[in-house]
Design an enzyme around this catalytic site. Structure first.
Site, PDB file in Angstrom:
ATOM      1  N   THR A 144     -16.396  -5.735   4.219  1.00  0.00           N
ATOM      2  CA  THR A 144     -16.491  -5.167   2.877  1.00  0.00           C
ATOM      3  C   THR A 144     -16.427  -6.249   1.797  1.00  0.00           C
ATOM      4  O   THR A 144     -15.871  -7.331   2.033  1.00  0.00           O
ATOM      5  CB  THR A 144     -15.312  -4.189   2.672  1.00  0.00           C
ATOM      6  OG1 THR A 144     -15.183  -3.901   1.292  1.00  0.00           O
ATOM      7  CG2 THR A 144     -13.982  -4.798   3.127  1.00  0.00           C
ATOM      8  N   ASP A 145     -16.951  -5.934   0.627  1.00  0.00           N
ATOM      9  CA  ASP A 145     -16.849  -6.877  -0.497  1.00  0.00           C
ATOM     10  C   ASP A 145     -15.434  -6.918  -1.074  1.00  0.00           C
ATOM     11  O   ASP A 145     -15.099  -7.810  -1.858  1.00  0.00           O
ATOM     12  CB  ASP A 145     -17.868  -6.539  -1.595  1.00  0.00           C
ATOM     13  CG  ASP A 145     -17.693  -5.153  -2.206  1.00  0.00           C
ATOM     14  OD1 ASP A 145     -16.796  -4.398  -1.769  1.00  0.00           O
ATOM     15  OD2 ASP A 145     -18.461  -4.815  -3.123  1.00  0.00           O
ATOM     16  N   GLU A 146     -14.596  -5.951  -0.678  1.00  0.00           N
ATOM     17  CA  GLU A 146     -13.227  -5.918  -1.242  1.00  0.00           C
ATOM     18  C   GLU A 146     -12.411  -7.136  -0.837  1.00  0.00           C
ATOM     19  O   GLU A 146     -11.412  -7.444  -1.477  1.00  0.00           O
ATOM     20  CB  GLU A 146     -12.495  -4.649  -0.806  1.00  0.00           C
ATOM     21  CG  GLU A 146     -13.123  -3.416  -1.372  1.00  0.00           C
ATOM     22  CD  GLU A 146     -12.203  -2.203  -1.378  1.00  0.00           C
ATOM     23  OE1 GLU A 146     -10.985  -2.355  -1.228  1.00  0.00           O
ATOM     24  OE2 GLU A 146     -12.738  -1.100  -1.550  1.00  0.00           O
ATOM     25  N   TYR A 169      -5.512  -2.451   2.538  1.00  0.00           N
ATOM     26  CA  TYR A 169      -6.789  -2.282   3.239  1.00  0.00           C
ATOM     27  C   TYR A 169      -7.612  -3.567   3.203  1.00  0.00           C
ATOM     28  O   TYR A 169      -8.039  -4.090   4.234  1.00  0.00           O
ATOM     29  CB  TYR A 169      -7.598  -1.128   2.626  1.00  0.00           C
ATOM     30  CG  TYR A 169      -9.068  -1.207   2.961  1.00  0.00           C
ATOM     31  CD1 TYR A 169      -9.515  -0.984   4.266  1.00  0.00           C
ATOM     32  CD2 TYR A 169     -10.014  -1.541   1.987  1.00  0.00           C
ATOM     33  CE1 TYR A 169     -10.863  -1.100   4.584  1.00  0.00           C
ATOM     34  CE2 TYR A 169     -11.354  -1.654   2.299  1.00  0.00           C
ATOM     35  CZ  TYR A 169     -11.775  -1.436   3.597  1.00  0.00           C
ATOM     36  OH  TYR A 169     -13.101  -1.558   3.919  1.00  0.00           O
ATOM     37  N   ALA A 171      -6.744  -6.587   2.495  1.00  0.00           N
ATOM     38  CA  ALA A 171      -6.081  -7.713   3.172  1.00  0.00           C
ATOM     39  C   ALA A 171      -6.284  -7.608   4.677  1.00  0.00           C
ATOM     40  O   ALA A 171      -6.508  -8.617   5.359  1.00  0.00           O
ATOM     41  CB  ALA A 171      -4.596  -7.717   2.824  1.00  0.00           C
ATOM     42  N   LYS A 173      -8.827  -6.184   6.183  1.00  0.00           N
ATOM     43  CA  LYS A 173     -10.237  -6.514   6.467  1.00  0.00           C
ATOM     44  C   LYS A 173     -10.451  -8.024   6.350  1.00  0.00           C
ATOM     45  O   LYS A 173     -11.185  -8.623   7.134  1.00  0.00           O
ATOM     46  CB  LYS A 173     -11.183  -5.764   5.526  1.00  0.00           C
ATOM     47  CG  LYS A 173     -11.331  -4.289   5.821  1.00  0.00           C
ATOM     48  CD  LYS A 173     -11.920  -4.004   7.194  1.00  0.00           C
ATOM     49  CE  LYS A 173     -13.415  -4.222   7.289  1.00  0.00           C
ATOM     50  NZ  LYS A 173     -13.965  -3.822   8.610  1.00  0.00           N
ATOM     51  N   HIS A 302      -5.363  -1.367  -8.681  1.00  0.00           N
ATOM     52  CA  HIS A 302      -6.777  -0.927  -8.702  1.00  0.00           C
ATOM     53  C   HIS A 302      -7.723  -2.076  -9.086  1.00  0.00           C
ATOM     54  O   HIS A 302      -7.677  -2.559 -10.219  1.00  0.00           O
ATOM     55  CB  HIS A 302      -6.885   0.211  -9.732  1.00  0.00           C
ATOM     56  CG  HIS A 302      -8.134   1.004  -9.633  1.00  0.00           C
ATOM     57  ND1 HIS A 302      -8.367   2.099 -10.418  1.00  0.00           N
ATOM     58  CD2 HIS A 302      -9.233   0.881  -8.856  1.00  0.00           C
ATOM     59  CE1 HIS A 302      -9.530   2.617 -10.128  1.00  0.00           C
ATOM     60  NE2 HIS A 302     -10.089   1.882  -9.188  1.00  0.00           N
TER      61      HIS A 302
HETATM   62  O1  DAU Z   1     -16.440  -1.943  -1.661  1.00  0.00           O
HETATM   63  C1  DAU Z   1     -16.493  -1.394  -0.399  1.00  0.00           C
HETATM   64  C2  DAU Z   1     -15.328  -0.477  -0.207  1.00  0.00           C
HETATM   65  O2  DAU Z   1     -15.561   0.674  -0.976  1.00  0.00           O
HETATM   66  C3  DAU Z   1     -15.077  -0.124   1.235  1.00  0.00           C
HETATM   67  O3  DAU Z   1     -14.724  -1.266   1.927  1.00  0.00           O
HETATM   68  C4  DAU Z   1     -13.976   0.904   1.342  1.00  0.00           C
HETATM   69  O4  DAU Z   1     -13.811   1.276   2.673  1.00  0.00           O
HETATM   70  C5  DAU Z   1     -14.326   2.092   0.522  1.00  0.00           C
HETATM   71  O5  DAU Z   1     -13.302   3.050   0.591  1.00  0.00           O
HETATM   72  C6  DAU Z   1     -14.611   1.705  -0.910  1.00  0.00           C
HETATM   73  O6  DAU Z   1     -13.404   1.385  -1.622  1.00  0.00           O
HETATM   74  P1  DAU Z   1     -13.112   1.979  -3.074  1.00  0.00           P
HETATM   75  O7  DAU Z   1     -11.670   1.980  -3.291  1.00  0.00           O
HETATM   76  O8  DAU Z   1     -13.968   1.323  -4.080  1.00  0.00           O
HETATM   77  O9  DAU Z   1     -13.700   3.480  -2.814  1.00  0.00           O
HETATM   78  P2  DAU Z   1     -13.158   4.915  -3.314  1.00  0.00           P
HETATM   79  O10 DAU Z   1     -14.244   5.881  -3.009  1.00  0.00           O
HETATM   80  O11 DAU Z   1     -11.806   5.221  -2.797  1.00  0.00           O
HETATM   81  O12 DAU Z   1     -13.064   4.741  -4.884  1.00  0.00           O
HETATM   82  C7  DAU Z   1     -14.171   4.371  -5.652  1.00  0.00           C
HETATM   83  C8  DAU Z   1     -13.705   4.214  -7.080  1.00  0.00           C
HETATM   84  O13 DAU Z   1     -13.361   5.507  -7.595  1.00  0.00           O
HETATM   85  C9  DAU Z   1     -12.458   3.378  -7.241  1.00  0.00           C
HETATM   86  O14 DAU Z   1     -12.538   2.666  -8.468  1.00  0.00           O
HETATM   87  C10 DAU Z   1     -11.327   4.393  -7.317  1.00  0.00           C
HETATM   88  C11 DAU Z   1     -11.992   5.575  -8.004  1.00  0.00           C
HETATM   89  N1  DAU Z   1     -11.504   6.924  -7.636  1.00  0.00           N
HETATM   90  C12 DAU Z   1     -11.429   7.238  -6.332  1.00  0.00           C
HETATM   91  C13 DAU Z   1     -11.014   8.499  -5.938  1.00  0.00           C
HETATM   92  C14 DAU Z   1     -10.894   8.871  -4.467  1.00  0.00           C
HETATM   93  C15 DAU Z   1     -11.189   7.841  -8.634  1.00  0.00           C
HETATM   94  O15 DAU Z   1     -11.291   7.539  -9.841  1.00  0.00           O
HETATM   95  N2  DAU Z   1     -10.798   9.097  -8.257  1.00  0.00           N
HETATM   96  C16 DAU Z   1     -10.665   9.454  -6.942  1.00  0.00           C
HETATM   97  O16 DAU Z   1     -10.256  10.604  -6.674  1.00  0.00           O
END
Ligand code: DAU
Length: 360
Positions: A144-146, A169, A171, A173, A302
Protein backbone atom coordinates in the site's frame (compact mmCIF):
# COMPACT_ATOMS: atom_id res chain seq x y z
CA UNK A 1 -1.94 -7.59 -21.27
CA UNK A 2 -0.31 -10.65 -22.85
CA UNK A 3 -2.24 -13.51 -21.25
CA UNK A 4 -0.59 -16.03 -23.57
CA UNK A 5 2.82 -15.28 -22.06
CA UNK A 6 1.32 -15.43 -18.60
CA UNK A 7 -0.26 -18.83 -19.29
CA UNK A 8 2.99 -20.43 -20.40
CA UNK A 9 5.03 -19.07 -17.49
CA UNK A 10 2.64 -19.64 -14.61
CA UNK A 11 0.69 -22.88 -14.53
CA UNK A 12 0.24 -23.11 -10.79
CA UNK A 13 -0.49 -19.87 -9.00
CA UNK A 14 -0.77 -19.46 -5.25
CA UNK A 15 -2.83 -16.42 -4.32
CA UNK A 16 -2.95 -15.49 -0.65
CA UNK A 17 -6.01 -13.55 0.47
CA UNK A 18 -8.00 -14.60 -2.58
CA UNK A 19 -11.27 -14.42 -0.64
CA UNK A 20 -10.67 -10.72 -0.05
CA UNK A 21 -11.72 -7.78 -2.20
CA UNK A 22 -8.62 -7.30 -4.38
CA UNK A 23 -7.69 -11.00 -4.26
CA UNK A 24 -11.17 -11.97 -5.49
CA UNK A 25 -10.97 -9.57 -8.44
CA UNK A 26 -7.55 -10.97 -9.27
CA UNK A 27 -8.67 -14.60 -9.12
CA UNK A 28 -11.71 -13.83 -11.25
CA UNK A 29 -9.42 -12.40 -13.92
CA UNK A 30 -7.03 -15.35 -13.71
CA UNK A 31 -9.85 -17.86 -14.01
CA UNK A 32 -11.36 -16.04 -16.98
CA UNK A 33 -8.22 -15.29 -18.97
CA UNK A 34 -5.67 -17.97 -18.14
CA UNK A 35 -5.70 -21.74 -17.87
CA UNK A 36 -3.63 -21.72 -14.69
CA UNK A 37 -4.59 -23.65 -11.60
CA UNK A 38 -5.35 -21.22 -8.79
CA UNK A 39 -4.63 -22.17 -5.20
CA UNK A 40 -6.32 -19.70 -2.90
CA UNK A 41 -4.69 -19.54 0.53
CA UNK A 42 -7.09 -17.72 2.80
CA UNK A 43 -7.95 -18.14 6.46
CA UNK A 44 -11.52 -17.04 5.72
CA UNK A 45 -11.65 -14.15 8.18
CA UNK A 46 -14.47 -11.71 8.85
CA UNK A 47 -14.26 -9.99 5.43
CA UNK A 48 -13.60 -13.10 3.34
CA UNK A 49 -16.13 -14.13 0.75
CA UNK A 50 -16.01 -16.45 -2.24
CA UNK A 51 -19.25 -15.44 -4.00
CA UNK A 52 -17.65 -13.83 -7.02
CA UNK A 53 -15.30 -16.77 -7.54
CA UNK A 54 -18.03 -19.36 -7.06
CA UNK A 55 -20.13 -17.69 -9.75
CA UNK A 56 -17.57 -18.74 -12.36
CA UNK A 57 -17.84 -22.09 -14.08
CA UNK A 58 -14.04 -22.37 -14.13
CA UNK A 59 -13.87 -22.23 -10.35
CA UNK A 60 -14.95 -25.84 -9.87
CA UNK A 61 -12.17 -26.95 -12.22
CA UNK A 62 -9.26 -24.67 -11.41
CA UNK A 63 -9.83 -22.99 -8.07
CA UNK A 64 -8.66 -24.77 -4.92
CA UNK A 65 -9.26 -23.16 -1.55
CA UNK A 66 -6.54 -23.84 1.02
CA UNK A 67 -8.06 -22.69 4.29
CA UNK A 68 -4.82 -21.72 5.99
CA UNK A 69 -3.69 -19.24 8.59
CA UNK A 70 -0.42 -17.60 7.51
CA UNK A 71 0.65 -17.23 11.11
CA UNK A 72 0.89 -21.04 11.35
CA UNK A 73 4.26 -21.83 9.77
CA UNK A 74 3.72 -25.57 9.26
CA UNK A 75 0.42 -24.99 7.47
CA UNK A 76 2.11 -22.47 5.18
CA UNK A 77 4.79 -25.02 4.26
CA UNK A 78 2.02 -27.56 3.56
CA UNK A 79 0.19 -25.09 1.32
CA UNK A 80 3.32 -24.37 -0.71
CA UNK A 81 3.99 -28.08 -1.05
CA UNK A 82 0.46 -28.78 -2.20
CA UNK A 83 0.34 -25.94 -4.74
CA UNK A 84 3.90 -26.20 -6.08
CA UNK A 85 3.60 -22.61 -7.34
CA UNK A 86 5.23 -20.98 -10.35
CA UNK A 87 4.00 -17.67 -8.99
CA UNK A 88 2.96 -16.47 -5.55
CA UNK A 89 0.67 -13.46 -5.36
CA UNK A 90 0.66 -12.33 -1.75
CA UNK A 91 -2.40 -10.23 -0.96
CA UNK A 92 -3.46 -11.66 2.40
CA UNK A 93 -3.47 -8.88 4.97
CA UNK A 94 -5.57 -7.29 7.62
CA UNK A 95 -6.25 -4.01 5.87
CA UNK A 96 -8.66 -1.73 7.74
CA UNK A 97 -6.85 1.15 9.44
CA UNK A 98 -9.64 1.69 11.99
CA UNK A 99 -9.52 -1.95 13.10
CA UNK A 100 -5.74 -1.70 13.48
CA UNK A 101 -6.26 1.17 15.94
CA UNK A 102 -8.65 -0.94 18.02
CA UNK A 103 -6.71 -4.19 17.81
CA UNK A 104 -3.13 -4.05 16.50
CA UNK A 105 -2.30 -7.64 17.56
CA UNK A 106 -4.11 -9.19 14.63
CA UNK A 107 -2.24 -6.93 12.21
CA UNK A 108 1.17 -7.83 13.62
CA UNK A 109 0.39 -11.55 13.40
CA UNK A 110 -1.19 -11.56 10.02
CA UNK A 111 0.82 -8.93 8.14
CA UNK A 112 4.27 -9.35 9.66
CA UNK A 113 4.50 -12.92 10.98
CA UNK A 114 2.31 -14.16 8.13
CA UNK A 115 4.54 -12.58 5.48
CA UNK A 116 7.66 -13.88 7.21
CA UNK A 117 6.29 -17.45 7.22
CA UNK A 118 5.31 -17.21 3.59
CA UNK A 119 8.73 -15.86 2.60
CA UNK A 120 10.52 -18.65 4.43
CA UNK A 121 8.34 -21.36 2.91
CA UNK A 122 8.69 -19.77 -0.54
CA UNK A 123 12.47 -19.50 -0.25
CA UNK A 124 12.90 -23.14 0.82
CA UNK A 125 10.60 -24.25 -1.98
CA UNK A 126 12.27 -22.05 -4.65
CA UNK A 127 15.77 -23.22 -3.76
CA UNK A 128 14.84 -26.81 -4.50
CA UNK A 129 12.98 -26.57 -7.80
CA UNK A 130 14.40 -27.34 -11.26
CA UNK A 131 16.27 -24.53 -13.05
CA UNK A 132 13.62 -23.58 -15.62
CA UNK A 133 10.91 -23.29 -12.97
CA UNK A 134 13.37 -21.41 -10.76
CA UNK A 135 14.07 -18.84 -13.50
CA UNK A 136 10.39 -18.05 -14.04
CA UNK A 137 9.35 -18.10 -10.37
CA UNK A 138 8.13 -14.86 -8.81
CA UNK A 139 6.91 -13.79 -5.39
CA UNK A 140 4.70 -10.74 -5.82
CA UNK A 141 3.92 -8.80 -2.66
CA UNK A 142 0.93 -6.45 -2.87
CA UNK A 143 1.31 -3.48 -0.54
CA UNK A 144 0.00 0.00 0.00
CA UNK A 145 1.00 3.65 -0.40
CA UNK A 146 0.26 4.14 3.31
CA UNK A 147 3.77 2.86 4.08
CA UNK A 148 5.07 6.24 2.79
CA UNK A 149 3.15 8.26 5.38
CA UNK A 150 1.23 11.44 4.74
CA UNK A 151 1.84 14.11 2.07
CA UNK A 152 1.53 17.88 2.34
CA UNK A 153 -0.64 19.74 -0.21
CA UNK A 154 1.81 19.04 -3.02
CA UNK A 155 4.13 16.23 -4.14
CA UNK A 156 3.45 12.56 -4.84
CA UNK A 157 4.76 9.21 -3.69
CA UNK A 158 7.02 7.31 -6.06
CA UNK A 159 9.28 4.26 -6.04
CA UNK A 160 12.02 5.98 -4.05
CA UNK A 161 9.90 7.73 -1.40
CA UNK A 162 11.25 6.87 2.08
CA UNK A 163 9.04 4.83 4.38
CA UNK A 164 7.18 6.73 7.13
CA UNK A 165 4.19 4.67 8.29
CA UNK A 166 1.97 6.13 11.00
CA UNK A 167 -0.83 3.70 11.85
CA UNK A 168 -0.52 0.19 13.28
CA UNK A 169 -1.83 -1.05 9.91
CA UNK A 170 0.65 0.88 7.76
CA UNK A 171 3.53 0.05 10.12
CA UNK A 172 2.71 -3.65 9.79
CA UNK A 173 2.59 -3.35 5.99
CA UNK A 174 5.88 -1.42 5.99
CA UNK A 175 7.47 -4.18 8.07
CA UNK A 176 6.22 -6.78 5.59
CA UNK A 177 7.65 -4.76 2.67
CA UNK A 178 11.03 -4.63 4.40
CA UNK A 179 10.97 -8.38 4.94
CA UNK A 180 10.14 -8.98 1.28
CA UNK A 181 12.98 -6.70 0.16
CA UNK A 182 15.40 -8.37 2.60
CA UNK A 183 14.55 -11.83 1.23
CA UNK A 184 15.40 -10.50 -2.21
CA UNK A 185 18.70 -8.83 -1.22
CA UNK A 186 19.90 -11.61 1.05
CA UNK A 187 18.57 -14.78 -0.57
CA UNK A 188 17.93 -13.55 -4.14
CA UNK A 189 14.30 -14.60 -3.92
CA UNK A 190 12.79 -13.04 -7.08
CA UNK A 191 10.28 -10.65 -5.63
CA UNK A 192 8.15 -7.90 -7.11
CA UNK A 193 6.62 -5.32 -4.79
CA UNK A 194 3.72 -3.06 -5.66
CA UNK A 195 2.38 -0.17 -3.58
CA UNK A 196 -1.13 0.84 -4.56
CA UNK A 197 -3.44 3.67 -3.60
CA UNK A 198 -7.02 3.32 -2.26
CA UNK A 199 -8.88 0.60 -4.15
CA UNK A 200 -12.63 0.63 -4.69
CA UNK A 201 -15.19 -1.29 -6.73
CA UNK A 202 -17.69 -4.14 -6.40
CA UNK A 203 -17.40 -6.72 -3.61
CA UNK A 204 -15.54 -4.47 -1.16
CA UNK A 205 -16.53 -5.16 2.43
CA UNK A 206 -18.71 -2.21 3.59
CA UNK A 207 -16.42 -0.91 6.30
CA UNK A 208 -14.17 1.06 3.91
CA UNK A 209 -15.27 4.58 3.00
CA UNK A 210 -16.95 4.09 -0.40
CA UNK A 211 -19.00 0.93 0.24
CA UNK A 212 -19.84 2.16 3.75
CA UNK A 213 -21.30 5.39 2.37
CA UNK A 214 -23.32 3.56 -0.25
CA UNK A 215 -24.67 1.17 2.41
CA UNK A 216 -25.59 4.12 4.61
CA UNK A 217 -27.32 5.82 1.66
CA UNK A 218 -29.34 2.70 0.94
CA UNK A 219 -30.34 2.42 4.62
CA UNK A 220 -30.95 6.24 4.78
CA UNK A 221 -28.61 6.47 7.75
CA UNK A 222 -26.25 9.27 8.69
CA UNK A 223 -22.97 9.34 6.70
CA UNK A 224 -19.93 9.84 8.95
CA UNK A 225 -17.08 12.00 7.66
CA UNK A 226 -14.03 12.03 9.91
CA UNK A 227 -12.64 15.42 10.95
CA UNK A 228 -13.06 18.25 8.45
CA UNK A 229 -13.32 15.91 5.45
CA UNK A 230 -10.43 17.54 3.63
CA UNK A 231 -8.22 14.47 3.76
CA UNK A 232 -7.23 13.37 0.28
CA UNK A 233 -7.03 9.87 -1.15
CA UNK A 234 -6.02 8.73 -4.65
CA UNK A 235 -8.79 6.36 -5.76
CA UNK A 236 -7.91 3.36 -7.94
CA UNK A 237 -10.58 1.17 -9.53
CA UNK A 238 -9.84 -2.41 -8.52
CA UNK A 239 -9.77 -3.74 -12.12
CA UNK A 240 -7.04 -1.20 -12.99
CA UNK A 241 -5.08 -2.41 -10.01
CA UNK A 242 -5.44 -6.03 -11.17
CA UNK A 243 -4.09 -4.96 -14.60
CA UNK A 244 -1.06 -3.46 -12.88
CA UNK A 245 -0.38 -6.55 -10.77
CA UNK A 246 -0.59 -8.89 -13.77
CA UNK A 247 1.65 -6.66 -15.90
CA UNK A 248 4.25 -6.65 -13.15
CA UNK A 249 4.16 -10.46 -12.99
CA UNK A 250 4.54 -10.72 -16.75
CA UNK A 251 7.08 -8.03 -17.50
CA UNK A 252 8.32 -6.69 -14.14
CA UNK A 253 11.97 -6.78 -13.11
CA UNK A 254 12.66 -9.05 -10.12
CA UNK A 255 13.67 -6.98 -7.10
CA UNK A 256 11.81 -3.90 -8.36
CA UNK A 257 9.01 -2.04 -6.62
CA UNK A 258 6.24 -0.32 -8.60
CA UNK A 259 3.75 2.32 -7.45
CA UNK A 260 0.20 2.04 -8.81
CA UNK A 261 -2.12 5.01 -8.33
CA UNK A 262 -5.46 5.85 -9.88
CA UNK A 263 -5.02 9.47 -11.01
CA UNK A 264 -8.11 9.86 -8.85
CA UNK A 265 -7.25 12.36 -6.11
CA UNK A 266 -10.23 13.59 -4.18
CA UNK A 267 -11.01 15.02 -0.76
CA UNK A 268 -13.37 12.90 1.31
CA UNK A 269 -15.86 15.78 1.17
CA UNK A 270 -15.87 15.73 -2.63
CA UNK A 271 -16.07 11.99 -3.05
CA UNK A 272 -18.87 11.63 -0.51
CA UNK A 273 -20.88 14.43 -2.17
CA UNK A 274 -20.35 12.91 -5.61
CA UNK A 275 -21.52 9.51 -4.40
CA UNK A 276 -24.62 11.09 -2.85
CA UNK A 277 -25.41 12.76 -6.18
CA UNK A 278 -24.88 9.61 -8.24
CA UNK A 279 -27.00 7.68 -5.77
CA UNK A 280 -29.84 10.24 -5.91
CA UNK A 281 -29.85 10.23 -9.67
CA UNK A 282 -29.91 6.44 -9.91
CA UNK A 283 -32.52 6.00 -7.18
CA UNK A 284 -34.63 8.90 -8.31
CA UNK A 285 -34.35 10.69 -4.99
CA UNK A 286 -35.44 14.33 -5.20
CA UNK A 287 -34.14 15.82 -1.92
CA UNK A 288 -30.35 15.68 -1.92
CA UNK A 289 -28.89 12.85 0.17
CA UNK A 290 -26.06 15.21 1.07
CA UNK A 291 -28.23 16.13 4.04
CA UNK A 292 -27.31 12.76 5.57
CA UNK A 293 -23.64 13.82 5.88
CA UNK A 294 -22.45 14.39 9.43
CA UNK A 295 -18.99 15.35 10.65
CA UNK A 296 -17.68 13.10 13.40
CA UNK A 297 -14.58 13.00 15.60
CA UNK A 298 -11.42 12.52 13.56
CA UNK A 299 -9.55 9.21 13.24
CA UNK A 300 -6.53 9.19 15.61
CA UNK A 301 -3.36 9.80 13.56
CA UNK A 302 -5.42 10.41 10.43
CA UNK A 303 -3.07 10.75 7.40
CA UNK A 304 -3.87 13.94 5.50
CA UNK A 305 -3.04 13.16 1.91
CA UNK A 306 -1.99 10.24 -0.31
CA UNK A 307 -1.16 10.58 -3.97
CA UNK A 308 0.86 8.34 -6.28
CA UNK A 309 3.02 9.24 -9.25
CA UNK A 310 2.49 6.24 -11.57
CA UNK A 311 4.93 7.38 -14.27
CA UNK A 312 7.39 4.56 -13.68
CA UNK A 313 4.96 1.67 -14.21
CA UNK A 314 3.36 3.56 -17.10
CA UNK A 315 6.68 4.03 -18.89
CA UNK A 316 8.23 0.67 -18.04
CA UNK A 317 5.22 -1.60 -18.41
CA UNK A 318 2.77 0.52 -20.36
CA UNK A 319 0.20 0.45 -17.55
CA UNK A 320 -2.63 2.96 -17.78
CA UNK A 321 -5.89 3.01 -15.81
CA UNK A 322 -9.01 2.40 -17.90
CA UNK A 323 -11.51 3.80 -15.39
CA UNK A 324 -11.86 7.48 -14.53
CA UNK A 325 -13.04 8.19 -10.99
CA UNK A 326 -16.46 9.26 -12.34
CA UNK A 327 -16.89 6.06 -14.34
CA UNK A 328 -15.62 3.83 -11.51
CA UNK A 329 -17.92 5.44 -8.96
CA UNK A 330 -20.93 5.04 -11.19
CA UNK A 331 -20.21 1.35 -11.73
CA UNK A 332 -19.65 0.89 -8.02
CA UNK A 333 -22.87 2.60 -6.94
CA UNK A 334 -24.76 0.54 -9.53
CA UNK A 335 -23.21 -2.67 -8.29
CA UNK A 336 -24.10 -2.02 -4.63
CA UNK A 337 -27.64 -1.01 -5.55
CA UNK A 338 -28.05 -4.26 -7.42
CA UNK A 339 -26.32 -6.47 -4.87
CA UNK A 340 -27.85 -5.53 -1.56
CA UNK A 341 -28.29 -9.18 -0.62
CA UNK A 342 -24.55 -9.70 -0.89
CA UNK A 343 -24.00 -6.79 1.48
CA UNK A 344 -26.52 -8.08 4.00
CA UNK A 345 -24.91 -11.50 3.87
CA UNK A 346 -21.32 -10.36 4.46
CA UNK A 347 -22.03 -7.84 7.21
CA UNK A 348 -24.25 -10.33 9.02
CA UNK A 349 -21.56 -13.01 8.83
CA UNK A 350 -19.01 -10.55 10.21
CA UNK A 351 -21.43 -9.25 12.81
CA UNK A 352 -20.72 -5.71 11.58
CA UNK A 353 -23.54 -3.21 11.78
CA UNK A 354 -21.84 -0.20 10.22
CA UNK A 355 -20.75 1.16 13.60
CA UNK A 356 -17.82 3.53 14.03
CA UNK A 357 -14.48 1.75 14.48
CA UNK A 358 -11.02 2.96 15.53
CA UNK A 359 -11.80 5.52 18.20
CA UNK A 360 -9.66 3.79 20.84
O1 DAU B 1 -4.01 3.83 0.49
C1 DAU B 1 -4.31 2.49 0.45
C2 DAU B 1 -5.06 2.11 1.68
O2 DAU B 1 -6.35 2.65 1.58
C3 DAU B 1 -5.11 0.62 1.92
O3 DAU B 1 -3.82 0.16 2.14
C4 DAU B 1 -5.99 0.30 3.10
O4 DAU B 1 -6.08 -1.07 3.26
C5 DAU B 1 -7.33 0.89 2.89
O5 DAU B 1 -8.16 0.62 3.99
C6 DAU B 1 -7.26 2.37 2.62
O6 DAU B 1 -6.96 3.11 3.81
P1 DAU B 1 -7.79 4.42 4.20
O7 DAU B 1 -7.70 4.61 5.65
O8 DAU B 1 -7.42 5.54 3.32
O9 DAU B 1 -9.27 3.88 3.75
P2 DAU B 1 -10.71 4.09 4.43
O10 DAU B 1 -11.70 3.62 3.43
O11 DAU B 1 -10.78 3.51 5.79
O12 DAU B 1 -10.83 5.66 4.56
C7 DAU B 1 -10.72 6.50 3.45
C8 DAU B 1 -10.79 7.93 3.94
O13 DAU B 1 -12.12 8.18 4.42
C9 DAU B 1 -9.89 8.23 5.12
O14 DAU B 1 -9.43 9.57 5.01
C10 DAU B 1 -10.79 8.09 6.34
C11 DAU B 1 -12.14 8.55 5.80
N1 DAU B 1 -13.34 7.92 6.40
C12 DAU B 1 -13.39 6.58 6.46
C13 DAU B 1 -14.51 5.95 6.97
C14 DAU B 1 -14.58 4.43 7.08
C15 DAU B 1 -14.39 8.72 6.83
O15 DAU B 1 -14.34 9.97 6.74
N2 DAU B 1 -15.51 8.10 7.32
C16 DAU B 1 -15.60 6.74 7.44
O16 DAU B 1 -16.63 6.25 7.94
Amino acid sequence: MNYEKFRTKYRNILVTGGAGFIGGALIERLLKFTTSKIYNLDYMGYASDLSRINLLRESSLRHILLKTDLSNKNSVYDAIKESSPDLILHLAAESHVDRSIDNPDIFINSNIIGTYNLLEAAKDFWRNIPDLKKQNFKFHHVSTDEVFGSLPDNGKFNESTPYDPRSPYSASKAASDHLVKAWNYTYNLPIILTNCSNNYGPYQFPEKLIPLIISKLIARESIPIYGDGNNIRDWLYVEDHVDGILLCCNEGIPGQNYCIGGYGESTNNDIVSTICDIFDQKSNIKKSSRKLISYVKDRPGHDRRYSINSNFISKQLNWHPNYSLEKGLELTVDWYLNNQEWCHKVVKRANYKGERLGTN
